[in-house]
Design an enzyme around this catalytic site. Structure first.
Site, mmCIF file in Angstrom:
data_model
loop_
_atom_site.group_PDB
_atom_site.id
_atom_site.type_symbol
_atom_site.label_atom_id
_atom_site.label_comp_id
_atom_site.label_asym_id
_atom_site.label_seq_id
_atom_site.Cartn_x
_atom_site.Cartn_y
_atom_site.Cartn_z
ATOM 1 N N ARG A 1 -48.490 -8.996 4.401
ATOM 2 C CA ARG A 1 -49.253 -10.241 4.214
ATOM 3 C C ARG A 1 -50.216 -10.497 5.368
ATOM 4 N N TYR B 1 -24.386 1.638 7.956
ATOM 5 C CA TYR B 1 -25.416 1.802 8.993
ATOM 6 C C TYR B 1 -26.307 3.003 8.663
ATOM 7 N N ASN C 1 -30.540 -13.456 15.422
ATOM 8 C CA ASN C 1 -29.498 -14.363 14.931
ATOM 9 C C ASN C 1 -28.291 -14.406 15.875
ATOM 10 N N LYS D 1 -29.972 2.479 7.283
ATOM 11 C CA LYS D 1 -31.151 2.901 8.059
ATOM 12 C C LYS D 1 -31.992 3.912 7.278
ATOM 13 N N ARG E 1 -19.477 0.621 22.508
ATOM 14 C CA ARG E 1 -20.021 1.971 22.557
ATOM 15 C C ARG E 1 -19.462 2.697 23.783
ATOM 16 N N THR F 1 -28.531 5.418 23.450
ATOM 17 C CA THR F 1 -29.201 4.845 24.619
ATOM 18 C C THR F 1 -28.256 3.872 25.313
ATOM 19 N N GLN G 1 -47.650 2.793 -0.915
ATOM 20 C CA GLN G 1 -48.032 1.869 -1.983
ATOM 21 C C GLN G 1 -49.006 0.796 -1.514
ATOM 22 N N THR H 1 -25.010 -9.821 17.813
ATOM 23 C CA THR H 1 -24.514 -9.008 18.936
ATOM 24 C C THR H 1 -25.357 -9.222 20.191
HETATM 25 P P1 NAD Z 1 -27.872 -4.690 19.922
HETATM 26 O O1 NAD Z 1 -26.705 -4.881 19.024
HETATM 27 O O2 NAD Z 1 -27.735 -5.042 21.355
HETATM 28 O O3 NAD Z 1 -29.155 -5.433 19.366
HETATM 29 C C1 NAD Z 1 -29.365 -5.765 18.031
HETATM 30 C C2 NAD Z 1 -29.912 -7.184 17.987
HETATM 31 O O4 NAD Z 1 -30.179 -7.536 16.630
HETATM 32 C C3 NAD Z 1 -28.910 -8.226 18.507
HETATM 33 O O5 NAD Z 1 -29.558 -9.107 19.390
HETATM 34 C C4 NAD Z 1 -28.432 -8.946 17.235
HETATM 35 O O6 NAD Z 1 -28.018 -10.256 17.488
HETATM 36 C C5 NAD Z 1 -29.676 -8.847 16.374
HETATM 37 N N1 NAD Z 1 -29.417 -8.954 14.924
HETATM 38 C C6 NAD Z 1 -28.490 -8.299 14.198
HETATM 39 N N2 NAD Z 1 -28.589 -8.626 12.889
HETATM 40 C C7 NAD Z 1 -29.629 -9.497 12.786
HETATM 41 C C8 NAD Z 1 -30.228 -10.192 11.704
HETATM 42 N N3 NAD Z 1 -29.783 -10.052 10.446
HETATM 43 N N4 NAD Z 1 -31.264 -11.032 11.970
HETATM 44 C C9 NAD Z 1 -31.729 -11.191 13.237
HETATM 45 N N5 NAD Z 1 -31.193 -10.551 14.296
HETATM 46 C C10 NAD Z 1 -30.159 -9.715 14.079
HETATM 47 O O7 NAD Z 1 -28.273 -3.133 19.762
HETATM 48 P P2 NAD Z 1 -29.414 -2.283 20.463
HETATM 49 O O8 NAD Z 1 -28.763 -1.113 21.082
HETATM 50 O O9 NAD Z 1 -30.337 -3.137 21.254
HETATM 51 O O10 NAD Z 1 -30.176 -1.737 19.172
HETATM 52 C C11 NAD Z 1 -31.444 -2.218 18.770
HETATM 53 C C12 NAD Z 1 -31.936 -1.406 17.585
HETATM 54 O O11 NAD Z 1 -32.054 -0.026 17.942
HETATM 55 C C13 NAD Z 1 -30.983 -1.445 16.373
HETATM 56 O O12 NAD Z 1 -31.755 -1.529 15.199
HETATM 57 C C14 NAD Z 1 -30.268 -0.135 16.445
HETATM 58 O O13 NAD Z 1 -29.864 0.293 15.171
HETATM 59 C C15 NAD Z 1 -31.330 0.780 17.041
HETATM 60 N N6 NAD Z 1 -30.701 1.911 17.734
HETATM 61 C C16 NAD Z 1 -30.114 1.741 18.938
HETATM 62 C C17 NAD Z 1 -29.496 2.841 19.533
HETATM 63 C C18 NAD Z 1 -28.828 2.731 20.878
HETATM 64 O O14 NAD Z 1 -28.207 3.704 21.299
HETATM 65 N N7 NAD Z 1 -28.933 1.654 21.610
HETATM 66 C C19 NAD Z 1 -29.484 4.085 18.898
HETATM 67 C C20 NAD Z 1 -30.078 4.180 17.653
HETATM 68 C C21 NAD Z 1 -30.706 3.104 17.072
HETATM 69 N N1 UDP Z 2 -41.881 -11.835 2.990
HETATM 70 C C1 UDP Z 2 -41.626 -12.519 4.175
HETATM 71 N N2 UDP Z 2 -42.684 -13.066 4.860
HETATM 72 C C2 UDP Z 2 -43.958 -12.947 4.420
HETATM 73 C C3 UDP Z 2 -44.214 -12.240 3.222
HETATM 74 C C4 UDP Z 2 -43.143 -11.691 2.537
HETATM 75 O O1 UDP Z 2 -40.474 -12.630 4.615
HETATM 76 O O2 UDP Z 2 -44.858 -13.475 5.086
HETATM 77 C C5 UDP Z 2 -40.758 -11.270 2.244
HETATM 78 C C6 UDP Z 2 -40.735 -11.751 0.806
HETATM 79 O O3 UDP Z 2 -39.929 -12.931 0.735
HETATM 80 C C7 UDP Z 2 -40.120 -10.589 0.046
HETATM 81 C C8 UDP Z 2 -40.347 -9.389 0.931
HETATM 82 O O4 UDP Z 2 -40.930 -9.878 2.145
HETATM 83 O O5 UDP Z 2 -38.726 -10.764 -0.084
HETATM 84 C C9 UDP Z 2 -41.267 -8.369 0.334
HETATM 85 O O6 UDP Z 2 -42.518 -8.945 0.178
HETATM 86 P P1 UDP Z 2 -43.520 -8.447 -0.952
HETATM 87 O O7 UDP Z 2 -44.726 -9.325 -0.908
HETATM 88 O O8 UDP Z 2 -43.735 -6.989 -0.835
HETATM 89 O O9 UDP Z 2 -42.628 -8.649 -2.256
HETATM 90 P P2 UDP Z 2 -42.697 -9.651 -3.456
HETATM 91 O O10 UDP Z 2 -42.713 -11.029 -2.877
HETATM 92 O O11 UDP Z 2 -43.944 -9.261 -4.156
HETATM 93 O O12 UDP Z 2 -41.437 -9.322 -4.172
HETATM 94 N N1 UDP Z 3 -16.018 7.273 21.990
HETATM 95 C C1 UDP Z 3 -14.892 7.518 22.773
HETATM 96 N N2 UDP Z 3 -14.298 6.456 23.369
HETATM 97 C C2 UDP Z 3 -14.742 5.174 23.244
HETATM 98 C C3 UDP Z 3 -15.902 4.924 22.454
HETATM 99 C C4 UDP Z 3 -16.504 6.005 21.827
HETATM 100 O O1 UDP Z 3 -14.465 8.663 22.916
HETATM 101 O O2 UDP Z 3 -14.120 4.274 23.835
HETATM 102 C C5 UDP Z 3 -16.705 8.429 21.361
HETATM 103 C C6 UDP Z 3 -16.980 8.269 19.866
HETATM 104 O O3 UDP Z 3 -15.877 8.719 19.123
HETATM 105 C C7 UDP Z 3 -18.202 9.153 19.700
HETATM 106 C C8 UDP Z 3 -18.951 9.016 21.027
HETATM 107 O O4 UDP Z 3 -17.982 8.542 21.962
HETATM 108 O O5 UDP Z 3 -17.824 10.493 19.539
HETATM 109 C C9 UDP Z 3 -20.121 8.033 20.974
HETATM 110 O O6 UDP Z 3 -19.642 6.833 20.407
HETATM 111 P P1 UDP Z 3 -20.502 5.495 20.340
HETATM 112 O O7 UDP Z 3 -19.655 4.485 19.653
HETATM 113 O O8 UDP Z 3 -21.047 5.165 21.672
HETATM 114 O O9 UDP Z 3 -21.770 5.861 19.453
HETATM 115 P P2 UDP Z 3 -22.054 6.826 18.194
HETATM 116 O O10 UDP Z 3 -22.881 7.898 18.753
HETATM 117 O O11 UDP Z 3 -20.759 7.355 17.652
HETATM 118 O O12 UDP Z 3 -22.747 5.926 17.250
#
Ligand code: NAD
Ligand code: UDP
Ligand code: UDP
Length: 318
Positions: free
Chosen positions: A107, A146, A35, A150, A187, A176, A163, A38
């Site tokens: 599905r 968050y 979407n 998660k 970050r 990362t 299930q 970010t």
């Molecule tokens: P990012 O913010 O660059 O990427 C996230 C992407 O998801 C973006 O492109 C954003 O536009 C998209 N997005 C957000 N909400 C959405 C929604 N509702 N529908 C569709 N798209 C959506 O971050 P990233 O570092 O690339 O992280 C990717 C994944 O890895 C995330 O789920 C994050 O929680 C997980 N993760 C990353 C790190 C890291 O250090 N990079 C650490 C732990 C977990």
């Molecule tokens: N869903 C989706 N794409 C699909 C099938 C399901 O986005 O192809 C969504 C659906 O709208 C629902 C969720 O996934 O909100 C969970 O699906 P599930 O079939 O488990 O739930 P149910 O529809 O039985 O509540």
């Molecule tokens: N941090 C910092 N200065 C900055 C941004 C982050 O000192 O400008 C610190 C933050 O407080 C944390 C660590 O760096 O202790 C990692 O932060 P980040 O936001 O990258 O990711 P987090 O691991 O906290 O999700």
């Protein structure tokens, strides 16, 4: 073997864009859904000419219909600044988004991998963190949208497995960094590098003694691919990160050294619930995936600094 179709949600983000690239290199058809909250179209612009690549603007909080073999669910803002900007939306993405992608996987009978996080351990009382640690999380704090989002997504994954017999994978990703991070991502690595290159003060939150363990983007994406390919019994959550641990103060000094910047270090208040230390135990990833990170921080920072230098030079030229 028949060509696989793979859905990558959050595919236009920092990690997702490289994952799409690697999947295309393997000959897969890739459906990238994002979407652009970010992430950006620009991150995957180089993939658009590939006929196996399709980019779709879509919010995973809404249902999605597609015929795919595998799903990597990465959609979710990952930087504390961005995920706290609209916490309710973050929670929806984590929970409704995961539910929709699980419903889709059920599905079409697709294998599905969740990008989970070290944040599910919260401010950990066990060090280094092993996958059997249940964590220490504030359920009502600023990070909860968050962390708890998660955690709830992981619960949904395991309930769909029990299930409905879904084939699931859960990667707990630790901090990362690398090229393609957004300069305004917020970050620590991107903040410090942009501040150093612009000769601005380097903002250390708190006393800088908190630790993180930094994994390079290419290593992490290789880990995700291996986890998806692993034998079906590898369905327990797997930590993914680089176990080399640094204080934030040490990171600042490394960035200053590598950029030869004249920036000063300044201390700002520590955000609430900021984890004091974090280091992955990657024993399971080594054992089951034969995976461990190859790129160490000094080398990875060098590549990342070169990437940011290019961006800032181009910005200045406009
Ligand atoms: P990012 O913010 O660059 O990427 C996230 C992407 O998801 C973006 O492109 C954003 O536009 C998209 N997005 C957000 N909400 C959405 C929604 N509702 N529908 C569709 N798209 C959506 O971050 P990233 O570092 O690339 O992280 C990717 C994944 O890895 C995330 O789920 C994050 O929680 C997980 N993760 C990353 C790190 C890291 O250090 N990079 C650490 C732990 C977990
Ligand atoms: N869903 C989706 N794409 C699909 C099938 C399901 O986005 O192809 C969504 C659906 O709208 C629902 C969720 O996934 O909100 C969970 O699906 P599930 O079939 O488990 O739930 P149910 O529809 O039985 O509540
Ligand atoms: N941090 C910092 N200065 C900055 C941004 C982050 O000192 O400008 C610190 C933050 O407080 C944390 C660590 O760096 O202790 C990692 O932060 P980040 O936001 O990258 O990711 P987090 O691991 O906290 O999700």
């Amino acid at each position: 073997m028949a060509q696989k179709t793979v859905l990558v949600t959050g595919g236009a983000g920092f990690l997702g864009s490289l994952l799409c690239e690697r999947l295309l290199e393997r000959g897969c058809r890739v459906l990238c859904v994002d979407n652009f909250l970010t992430g950006a179209r620009q991150n995957v612009a180089h993939l658009l000419p590939n006929r196996n690549f399709e980019l779709m603007k879509h919010d995973i909080c809404l249902p999605l219909s597609a015929q795919v073999d595998e799903i990597f669910n990465l959609a979710c803002p990952a930087s504390p600044v961005h995920y706290q900007d609209d916490p309710i939306r973050t929670m929806k993405t984590n929970v409704l988004g995961a539910l929709n992608m699980l419903g889709l996987a059920k599905r079409v009978n697709a294998k599905i991998l969740q990008a989970s996080t070290s944040e599910i351990y919260g401010d950990p009382l066990v060090h280094p963190q092993t996958e059997d640690y249940w964590g220490h999380v504030n359920p009502i704090g600023l990070r909860a949208c968050y962390d708890e989002g998660k955690r709830c997504a992981e619960t949904l994954f395991y309930d769909f497995q029990r299930q409905h017999g879904l084939n699931i994978r859960v990667a707990r990703i630790f901090n990362t960094y690398g090229p393609y991070m957004h300069p305004e991502d917020g970050r620590v690595v991107s903040n410090f590098i942009t501040q150093a290159l612009k000769k601005q003060d380097i903002t250390i939150y708190g006393n800088g003694q908190q630790t993180r363990s930094f994994c390079y983007r290419d290593d992490l994406v290789e880990g995700l691919l291996r986890l998806m390919d692993a034998p079906d019994f590898v369905c327990m959550p797997i930590n993914m990160g680089n176990p080399n641990e640094f204080t934030i103060q040490e990171l600042a000094q490394l960035v200053i050294g590598a950029t030869k910047s004249s920036s000063k270090l300044i201390n700002l208040p520590l955000p609430t619930d900021d984890p004091k230390k974090r280091q992955p135990d990657i024993g399971l990833a080594i054992k089951y995936l034969d995976w461990s990170p190859k790129v160490q921080l000094k080398e990875g920072l060098g590549n990342t600094i070169a990437y940011f230098r290019d961006i800032l030079t181009n910005e200045a030229a406009v």
